[in-house]
Design a protein around this motif. Structure first.
Motif, PDB file in Angstrom:
ATOM      1  N   VAL A  71      -4.409  -5.692   8.926  1.00  0.00           N
ATOM      2  CA  VAL A  71      -4.342  -6.958   8.202  1.00  0.00           C
ATOM      3  C   VAL A  71      -5.684  -7.225   7.546  1.00  0.00           C
ATOM      4  O   VAL A  71      -6.721  -7.192   8.195  1.00  0.00           O
ATOM      5  N   LEU A  72      -5.643  -7.489   6.247  1.00  0.00           N
ATOM      6  CA  LEU A  72      -6.863  -7.729   5.491  1.00  0.00           C
ATOM      7  C   LEU A  72      -6.813  -9.099   4.842  1.00  0.00           C
ATOM      8  O   LEU A  72      -5.762  -9.526   4.362  1.00  0.00           O
ATOM      9  N   SER A  92      -1.902  -3.309   5.326  1.00  0.00           N
ATOM     10  CA  SER A  92      -2.109  -1.934   4.900  1.00  0.00           C
ATOM     11  C   SER A  92      -1.351  -0.970   5.802  1.00  0.00           C
ATOM     12  O   SER A  92      -0.954  -1.315   6.913  1.00  0.00           O
ATOM     13  N   LEU A  93      -1.197   0.240   5.298  1.00  0.00           N
ATOM     14  CA  LEU A  93      -0.602   1.298   6.103  1.00  0.00           C
ATOM     15  C   LEU A  93      -1.554   1.636   7.245  1.00  0.00           C
ATOM     16  O   LEU A  93      -1.167   1.673   8.387  1.00  0.00           O
ATOM     17  N   ASP A  94      -2.799   1.884   6.941  1.00  0.00           N
ATOM     18  CA  ASP A  94      -3.856   2.107   7.932  1.00  0.00           C
ATOM     19  C   ASP A  94      -5.063   2.635   7.182  1.00  0.00           C
ATOM     20  O   ASP A  94      -5.234   3.838   7.038  1.00  0.00           O
ATOM     21  N   ASN A 105      -1.242   2.666  -2.948  1.00  0.00           N
ATOM     22  CA  ASN A 105      -0.741   3.574  -1.922  1.00  0.00           C
ATOM     23  C   ASN A 105      -1.143   3.155  -0.506  1.00  0.00           C
ATOM     24  O   ASN A 105      -0.583   3.666   0.465  1.00  0.00           O
ATOM     25  N   ASP A 106      -2.110   2.253  -0.379  1.00  0.00           N
ATOM     26  CA  ASP A 106      -2.576   1.780   0.924  1.00  0.00           C
ATOM     27  C   ASP A 106      -1.745   0.622   1.462  1.00  0.00           C
ATOM     28  O   ASP A 106      -1.889   0.253   2.624  1.00  0.00           O
ATOM     29  N   ILE A 107      -0.908   0.009   0.635  1.00  0.00           N
ATOM     30  CA  ILE A 107      -0.391  -1.324   0.919  1.00  0.00           C
ATOM     31  C   ILE A 107       1.116  -1.357   1.163  1.00  0.00           C
ATOM     32  O   ILE A 107       1.891  -0.797   0.401  1.00  0.00           O
ATOM     33  N   ILE A 134       3.941  -1.723  -5.301  1.00  0.00           N
ATOM     34  CA  ILE A 134       3.639  -2.285  -3.985  1.00  0.00           C
ATOM     35  C   ILE A 134       4.973  -2.768  -3.419  1.00  0.00           C
ATOM     36  O   ILE A 134       5.656  -3.567  -4.045  1.00  0.00           O
ATOM     37  N   PRO A 135       5.371  -2.265  -2.241  1.00  0.00           N
ATOM     38  CA  PRO A 135       6.733  -2.473  -1.746  1.00  0.00           C
ATOM     39  C   PRO A 135       7.163  -3.924  -1.560  1.00  0.00           C
ATOM     40  O   PRO A 135       8.304  -4.263  -1.864  1.00  0.00           O
ATOM     41  N   THR A 136       6.266  -4.774  -1.054  1.00  0.00           N
ATOM     42  CA  THR A 136       6.655  -6.156  -0.771  1.00  0.00           C
ATOM     43  C   THR A 136       5.537  -7.098  -1.195  1.00  0.00           C
ATOM     44  O   THR A 136       4.353  -6.812  -0.993  1.00  0.00           O
ATOM     45  N   TYR A 137       5.931  -8.225  -1.754  1.00  0.00           N
ATOM     46  CA  TYR A 137       4.989  -9.238  -2.242  1.00  0.00           C
ATOM     47  C   TYR A 137       5.497 -10.600  -1.818  1.00  0.00           C
ATOM     48  O   TYR A 137       6.656 -10.929  -2.052  1.00  0.00           O
TER      49      TYR A 137
END
Length: 182
Positions: A71-72, A92-94, A105-107, A134-137
């Motif tokens: 979580v950022l 983030s994915l990690d 690609n990180d999100i 980005i998959p979800t917003y």
């Protein structure tokens, strides 16, 4: 033939993402909050206390639902070669502990808290995030006490859209968890 000004105004200057980031890291924008959209600088308003309180609550809830390291808070995302935006929170994915800007690609999830900028967050920002896949917003509308959930980007926009009222469970992408905003 009219003379052209040899010194373009800032609105005429275009940056690449790399130039923008170098300029920002040199301290050129320390007195303002800016994003880069399609090569052009866009000023952002400073968040007020209601926005900041909502952001803090959201980050705590997300961190309790998934690994806190994923979580950022407010952070920069390099969407493409000419666009760098700030988000209020991201899942983030990690990305680990490396100090860098996020890329799409990180999100798994980007969140904007729309206290005064609903039109921008639900318009321009929605399109930018969808175009970056980005998959979800989520757009958290604290005034109306709802969350606009956008998912499944297809051809530059989200194909799935629904709202969740404050007090109802909100599924956290990439997990079996849900959070409840109040």
């Amino acid at each position: 033939m009219p003379l052209q000004d040899p010194h373009p105004t800032y609105s005429d200057v275009r940056f690449s993402a790399a130039e923008f980031l170098r300029t920002a890291q040199s301290g050129a924008f320390t007195d303002m909050t800016v994003e880069l959209v399609a090569g052009r600088l866009k000023r952002r308003d400073l968040p007020m206390s209601g926005h900041s309180a909502m952001q803090a609550k959201l980050i705590v809830q997300l961190a309790s639902a998934v690994s806190p390291g994923r979580v950022l808070g407010t952070g920069g995302i390099v969407l493409d070669d000419s666009t760098v935006v700030l988000c209020d929170a991201a899942l983030s994915l990690d990305v680990g502990t490396e100090d860098r800007f996020l890329t799409p690609n990180d999100i798994l999830l980007v969140v904007e808290i729309a206290q005064t900028m609903q039109g921008r967050d639900m318009g321009l920002k929605r399109k930018l995030y969808a175009q970056a896949n980005i998959p979800t917003y989520w757009v958290i509308d604290g005034v109306r006490r709802i969350v606009h959930v956008y998912a499944d980007p297809v051809e530059g926009d989200y194909s799935s859209v629904h709202t969740v009222r404050f007090g109802a469970p909100l599924a956290v992408p990439g997990s079996d968890a849900a959070i409840t905003l109040d």
